[in-house]
Design a protein around this motif. Structure first.
Motif, short mmCIF file in Angstrom:
data_model
loop_
_atom_site.label_atom_id
_atom_site.label_comp_id
_atom_site.label_asym_id
_atom_site.label_seq_id
_atom_site.Cartn_x
_atom_site.Cartn_y
_atom_site.Cartn_z
N TRP A 261 37.50 89.88 -56.85
CA TRP A 261 37.13 89.23 -55.59
C TRP A 261 35.68 88.75 -55.59
CZ3 TRP A 261 39.91 89.36 -50.65
CH2 TRP A 261 41.23 89.82 -50.78
N LEU A 267 34.89 85.29 -49.81
CA LEU A 267 35.02 85.95 -48.50
C LEU A 267 34.59 85.03 -47.36
CD1 LEU A 267 33.64 89.50 -49.41
CD2 LEU A 267 35.98 88.68 -49.46
N ARG A 268 34.75 83.74 -47.55
CA ARG A 268 34.29 82.79 -46.54
C ARG A 268 35.08 82.89 -45.24
NH1 ARG A 268 35.90 77.81 -45.06
NH2 ARG A 268 37.45 77.77 -46.72
N SER A 270 37.71 84.72 -42.31
CA SER A 270 37.95 86.04 -41.68
C SER A 270 39.15 86.73 -42.30
CB SER A 270 38.16 85.86 -40.17
OG SER A 270 37.02 85.31 -39.56
N LYS A 273 38.00 88.37 -45.53
CA LYS A 273 37.17 89.55 -45.25
C LYS A 273 38.04 90.74 -44.86
CE LYS A 273 32.97 87.13 -43.65
NZ LYS A 273 33.44 85.74 -43.67
N TYR A 276 39.86 92.10 -47.88
CA TYR A 276 38.88 92.79 -48.72
C TYR A 276 38.61 94.19 -48.19
CZ TYR A 276 34.43 93.37 -51.28
OH TYR A 276 33.41 93.83 -52.10
N LEU A 277 38.51 94.32 -46.86
CA LEU A 277 38.28 95.63 -46.24
C LEU A 277 39.44 96.59 -46.49
CD1 LEU A 277 36.64 94.97 -42.75
CD2 LEU A 277 35.67 96.19 -44.70
#
Length: 396
Positions: A261, A267-268, A270, A273, A276-277
């Motif tokens: 990643w 991670l542009r 939402s 993101k 990824y979390l």
């Protein structure tokens, strides 16, 4: 002779309604609604407002219904929607889809009647949906050469059999729930591969160099292997030390996936993101479990790790799949509305409050806030998506 009357050409069957056209339209709102119902009931039980009408530990049954009610419903919606698309086969729709939904509903009703119906009847009804789902999707998975997706469903069937045996023999559900947890973590990590490819490549589309995100299978397989080994260790009841080291290996293997990643612009959005979390929540959750098992952290860290995996890993991943698949298959572009953005924030907050709150503020009762935030997240999802699933696909 009297002529037979004919059904008008424009008249359609009940099962031809838009809601029965794809699996996500039925199972996604049902799963979200049941998530709200289950967590509110659990919150009221914790507050001594309600008593679960069951003889065994209410905590075990809270966990059971989150796995076999909420997560299983969401999994059914994802598989019945995605598998026909991947395998280029006819959609699972109409009466067939309604029948699968009826089996899920029957399982939920049977569960809450455990004090009335015999345990054998209840657990047989519970096992009908995973068995029927496997029968429906297995030929499609075989054709698409994606047979690896059937193993988590098979594990789910095994988990329910083990739960039945445990409940009948000793009145607990420990090993069955451990298998179910492992099955769903494996399913999520497997399903996130194609989902994250779409989301991250959408985020990378603004780059001029044509960079493409492709998750490397060996990294994911290493994580799946470690998590499978940790699950087996829990089921077999091996020493806490061995379980702790396997949990730590699982944490490292999951976080290792994130190497793919780390690209500029990945991670542009939402959506990227949030996905990824999910990996971070899984990784930190396994690390907290390891700390508790190895005695490196307080004993409560194991429970905190469990909730970080349940809420931040499984629930957030499920929410994102419900959102992404729901938007795409309903004909909408991947744009995050303010309502869904607030829901994601509420769910992340619920994870942090429930998992870290007891460790950082041990004298404060964080349960009411945690379950309220969880219920809020899926309530906001329902407000946004109920109008979507009840009408025809939108064409932008």
């Amino acid at each position: 002779m009297t002529e037979l009357s004919h059904v008008p050409a424009q008249q359609v069957s009940f099962f031809d309604a838009p809601v029965f056209s794809e699996g996500f339209r039925v199972f996604f709102p049902l799963s979200a609604l049941y998530a709200v119902f289950s967590i509110v009931v659990w919150g009221l039980v914790l507050a001594d407002v309600l008593q679960v009408p069951l003889d065994a530990d209410p905590l075990l049954f809270h966990q059971y219904e989150m796995f076999f009610g909420f997560f299983t419903g969401a999994m059914a919606g994802f598989l019945t929607t995605a598998v026909p698309s991947w395998s280029n086969t006819p959609k699972i729709a109409g009466a067939q889809l309604a029948g699968l939904a009826a089996l899920w509903l029957a399982g939920r009703v049977a569960f809450w009647m455990l004090g009335v119906l015999s345990p054998t009847v209840v657990f047989v009804v519970q096992a009908l949906l995973p068995a029927a789902l496997l029968i429906v999707i297995l030929p499609k998975l075989w054709r698409a050469k994606m047979r690896h997706l059937m193993w988590p469903v098979l594990l789910l069937c095994v988990a329910q059999l083990v739960c039945f045996w445990e409940y009948m023999q000793i009145g607990v559900l420990n090993q069955g729930l451990a298998i179910a947890e492992g099955a769903f973590v494996l399913m999520v990590l497997t399903a996130l591969a194609p989902v994250s490819m779409v989301i991250v490549n959408d985020a990378l589309s603004t780059r001029d160099d044509g960079a493409v995100f492709v998750p490397r299978p060996p990294m994911r397989r290493a994580a799946l292997f470690c998590i499978s080994a940790f699950t087996l260790a829990k089921v077999l009841g091996v020493s806490d030390a061995l379980q702790g080291w396997l949990a730590l290996a699982s944490a490292c293997a999951v976080l290792n996936i994130l190497q793919d990643w780390h690209m500029a612009g990945a991670l542009r959005t939402s959506f990227a993101k949030a996905l990824y979390l999910v990996y971070w929540f899984f990784g930190v959750g396994f690390a907290l479990e390891a700390g508790g098992l190895l005695g490196l952290l307080s004993a409560g860290s194991y429970v905190s790790g469990q909730h970080m995996i349940f809420i931040g890993g499984l629930s957030l991943a499920t929410f994102m799949v419900l959102t992404i698949a729901g938007l795409r298959h309903a004909g909408y572009s991947l744009k995050l509305s303010k309502l869904l953005g607030a829901a994601i924030i509420a769910l992340i907050s619920a994870c942090l409050v429930r998992s870290l709150g007891p460790l950082l503020l041990p004298d404060l009762d964080v349960m009411p806030l945690a379950w309220s935030l969880f219920a809020l997240a899926f309530t906001l999802y329902l407000i946004h998506f109920l109008p979507v699933v009840l009408r025809e696909n939108f064409v932008e």
